[in-house]
Design a protein around this motif. Structure first.
Motif, PDB file in Angstrom:
ATOM      1  N   VAL A  45      72.383  26.040  87.052  1.00 54.44           N
ATOM      2  CA  VAL A  45      71.434  27.138  86.845  1.00 54.44           C
ATOM      3  C   VAL A  45      70.914  27.747  88.140  1.00 54.44           C
ATOM      4  O   VAL A  45      70.241  28.783  88.117  1.00 54.44           O
ATOM      5  CB  VAL A  45      70.242  26.673  85.971  1.00 54.44           C
ATOM      6  N   ASP A  46      71.212  27.116  89.266  1.00 58.03           N
ATOM      7  CA  ASP A  46      70.758  27.646  90.550  1.00 58.03           C
ATOM      8  C   ASP A  46      71.837  28.419  91.292  1.00 58.03           C
ATOM      9  O   ASP A  46      71.518  29.192  92.199  1.00 58.03           O
ATOM     10  CB  ASP A  46      70.258  26.502  91.450  1.00 58.03           C
ATOM     11  N   SER A  47      73.098  28.214  90.931  1.00 57.77           N
ATOM     12  CA  SER A  47      74.163  28.823  91.728  1.00 57.77           C
ATOM     13  C   SER A  47      75.281  29.472  90.922  1.00 57.77           C
ATOM     14  O   SER A  47      75.827  30.495  91.332  1.00 57.77           O
ATOM     15  CB  SER A  47      74.776  27.773  92.669  1.00 57.77           C
TER      16      SER A  47
ATOM     17  N   LYS B 283      72.889  30.910  85.798  1.00 55.76           N
ATOM     18  CA  LYS B 283      71.716  31.713  86.146  1.00 55.76           C
ATOM     19  C   LYS B 283      71.367  32.696  85.030  1.00 55.76           C
ATOM     20  O   LYS B 283      70.192  32.870  84.688  1.00 55.76           O
ATOM     21  CB  LYS B 283      71.958  32.460  87.460  1.00 55.76           C
TER      22      LYS B 283
ATOM     23  N   LYS C 189      69.827  30.594  82.137  1.00 62.37           N
ATOM     24  CA  LYS C 189      68.446  30.181  82.385  1.00 62.37           C
ATOM     25  C   LYS C 189      67.500  31.362  82.221  1.00 62.37           C
ATOM     26  O   LYS C 189      66.427  31.233  81.609  1.00 62.37           O
ATOM     27  CB  LYS C 189      68.303  29.592  83.783  1.00 62.37           C
TER      28      LYS C 189
END
Length: 267
Positions: free
Chosen positions: A147-149, A154, A157
């Motif tokens: 979810v960060d990259s 992304k 999320k």
């Protein structure tokens, strides 16, 4: 419940299957080398095969992985002629690092994200504010790209946050290295539900779409493409032009992509 060993083993296996390593010798060949988002595999494989038939050119070498992984590999000197990202952010990153030729950059495709379950899933859920995604999972986990990259992670999320569902599922996430790895968790029955692109769900007969996220629940999903700065292959621009041509459109539309085909400015 998913075990760490299962996820790790599968991640390694997928890395081998969709993101083959490139050695220095390949950099010396004249074959076109393309780095593309994992969700592009079915469509881009077919488009490339058609281009080879029409042009008589050698088949390109295509490496599929998460957009963030590919951008970092190009930054580290991996020999790629074309970069296709699943979001604007990682193409922007490549542009900021001067890894692409800005004048070749275009927004090629659009996509949707969906909540997918196994082909026999009985899950029913309407993705609207207050949707009980956590309840639909039961004791299982929600498969997603990191979810960060990873772009799909992304987008997922952002959509869950917009719907007010993130806080209840954040501790039930099975994060994968790319969206096809997340799809595989659902396809194998190791996760009851997953957030993937609509095109991914359509490409796997072992999954079905449970619900589609509203388009306004996340940033627009755009696939930009560009020739890399260090490419010396004259076929790079020719292939990019083919991807934007009417001949390639049916291939992308058949896989569920929306053809955008317009000049792409930095977001």
């Amino acid at each position: 419940m998913l075990k760490r060993r299962t996820l790790l083993g599968m991640g390694l296996a997928l890395a081998v299957s969709v993101a083959p390593a490139f050695d220095a010798a390949q950099a010396q060949t004249k074959e076109l080398v393309i780095f593309a988002a994992a969700s592009m595999k079915n469509a881009l494989d077919e488009a490339a095969a058609n281009w080879v038939k029409e042009s008589g050119k050698p088949a390109p070498k295509i490496s599929y992985a998460a957009s963030n992984t590919l951008a970092k590999q190009i930054e580290s000197g991996a020999p790629a002629d074309i970069f296709v990202s699943a979001d604007l952010a990682w193409m922007d990153y490549a542009a900021e690092k001067k890894l692409i030729r800005p004048d070749t950059r275009v927004s090629l495709l659009g996509n949707r994200i969906v909540l997918a379950g196994g082909k026999d899933s009985t899950a029913k859920l309407e993705l609207k504010p207050g949707a009980d995604v956590a309840g639909a999972l039961g004791t299982g986990r929600l498969a997603m790209g990191n979810v960060d990259s990873v772009p799909a992670g992304k987008y997922g999320k952002a959509a869950l946050e917009k719907l007010g569902a993130w806080d209840k599922v954040r501790d039930k996430i099975a994060q994968a290295d790319n969206v096809r790895a997340a799809l595989l968790l659902v396809s194998r029955g190791e996760a009851p539900l997953g957030i993937v692109y609509a095109t991914d769900a359509a490409a796997d007969s072992q999954v079905k779409v449970v619900a589609t996220f509203p388009e306004d629940s996340h940033p627009p999903i755009v696939y930009p493409v560009a020739v890399t700065k260090d490419s010396a292959n004259p076929d790079a621009q020719a292939f990019l032009t083919y991807l934007r041509s009417p001949a390639a459109r049916p291939v992308f539309e058949k896989q569920g992509f929306t053809v955008l085909n317009k000049a792409a400015s930095s977001s």
